[in-house]
Design an enzyme around this catalytic site. Structure first.
Site, mmCIF file in Angstrom:
data_model
loop_
_atom_site.group_PDB
_atom_site.id
_atom_site.type_symbol
_atom_site.label_atom_id
_atom_site.label_comp_id
_atom_site.label_asym_id
_atom_site.label_seq_id
_atom_site.Cartn_x
_atom_site.Cartn_y
_atom_site.Cartn_z
ATOM 1 N N SER A 74 -2.899 6.435 -2.034
ATOM 2 C CA SER A 74 -3.343 5.048 -2.186
ATOM 3 C C SER A 74 -4.659 4.924 -2.934
ATOM 4 O O SER A 74 -4.894 3.924 -3.617
ATOM 5 C CB SER A 74 -3.443 4.367 -0.818
ATOM 6 N N HIS A 81 -9.447 3.376 -0.639
ATOM 7 C CA HIS A 81 -8.998 2.319 -1.541
ATOM 8 C C HIS A 81 -10.139 1.828 -2.425
ATOM 9 O O HIS A 81 -9.976 1.661 -3.635
ATOM 10 C CB HIS A 81 -8.419 1.163 -0.736
#
Length: 276
Positions: free
Chosen positions: A173, A219
């Protein structure tokens, strides 16, 4: 007489250079007719189109395959598709503070190819399929891979700096968020309205804040490093006048920026690991 065939009489001439030429030596043009020599000279002066993009997103497909193969191996070892932390491959590759403190720095990279469950890998691979193809086709395979790795390592660096060092981190991610950042830079460079891209990024940031067991810093690190890497590729050459005149210099600027970001991510991660 035709300049190329002195034995042929002609009443025609090239509308560009004015020299007499026979019908065989003349080619229709937008205005009048041009002789063979003028046509050849004009062809040599036509600028050839250049692109930094890729014809096919082969690196995206390769990354998808690698992630899925590794997931299959870990699932077989763990005998599960919902809990893979008992897998030997997962144990040896996941990002975990105590192992980083003992010098296992490869985990900064390998963690980005491991996933906790089938849902985890499915969501990330779907996002990679959507974002990766567009970024790779736009910027080219080599630059795409550079941005992907820069984002992955940037996400790992912020995990090391700000996450609980005893938390186990894994997943692509961070790199995926890096592709979101790169997409935003591409859209801004092309002067296309960025509302949709900003909306997607905003939604994903909110999800990162509200859904439990999601690494916000992975992230955010991926997003920042990916956007910075893409900015280096697209905007970097504009900062140096010499780069504008030489395509090799222009390409080098982007690689220098990505290299500097990767070094920064590694230095921050290693420095943090030595304090654990």
């Amino acid at each position: 007489m035709c300049v190329r065939h002195p034995d042929r009489r002609t009443g025609l001439s090239c509308s560009r250079c004015g020299r007499p030429a026979c019908p065989e030596c003349l080619h229709p043009a937008a205005v009048g007719q041009h002789c063979v020599d003028c046509v050849r000279a004009a062809g040599n002066r036509v600028p050839r189109a250049r692109t930094i993009g890729a014809a096919k997103p082969y690196a995206t497909y390769t990354l998808l395959a690698v992630n899925l193969v590794i997931f299959a191996i870990t699932a077989l070892q763990a005998r599960s598709i919902t809990e893979l932390r008992s897998s030997e491959v997962f144990t040896e590759g996941a990002l975990w503070g105590p192992f980083m403190a003992s010098g296992e720095y490869w985990r900064l990279l390998t963690a980005g190819f491991l996933h906790f469950s089938l849902i985890h890998v499915a969501v990330n691979m779907f996002s990679l399929y959507i974002l990766g193809r567009d970024v790779e086709i736009t910027l080219g395979t080599a630059r795409f891979v550079g941005i992907y790795l820069t984002s992955l390592l940037g996400g790992s660096a912020l995990v090391m700096l700000f996450e609980n060092p005893l938390a186990i981190n894994a997943g692509a991610s961070g790199a995926i968020f890096g592709l979101m950042g790169a997409t935003l830079v591409v859209v801004l460079k092309a002067k296309i309205p960025a509302g949709m891209v900003l909306g997607v990024i905003g939604i994903n940031v909110v999800l990162s804040l509200t859904i439990p067991n999601i690494s916000l810093w992975a992230h955010m690190g991926g997003l920042f490093f990916g956007a910075a890497a893409a900015a280096g590729v697209l905007y970097g050459p504009e900062l140096l006048p010499a780069a504008k005149k030489n395509s090799r210099n222009a390409a080098a600027i982007g690689w220098i920026v990505m290299g500097a970001l990767i070094i920064l991510a590694l230095v921050l991660s290693v420095a943090r690991a030595q304090t654990l």
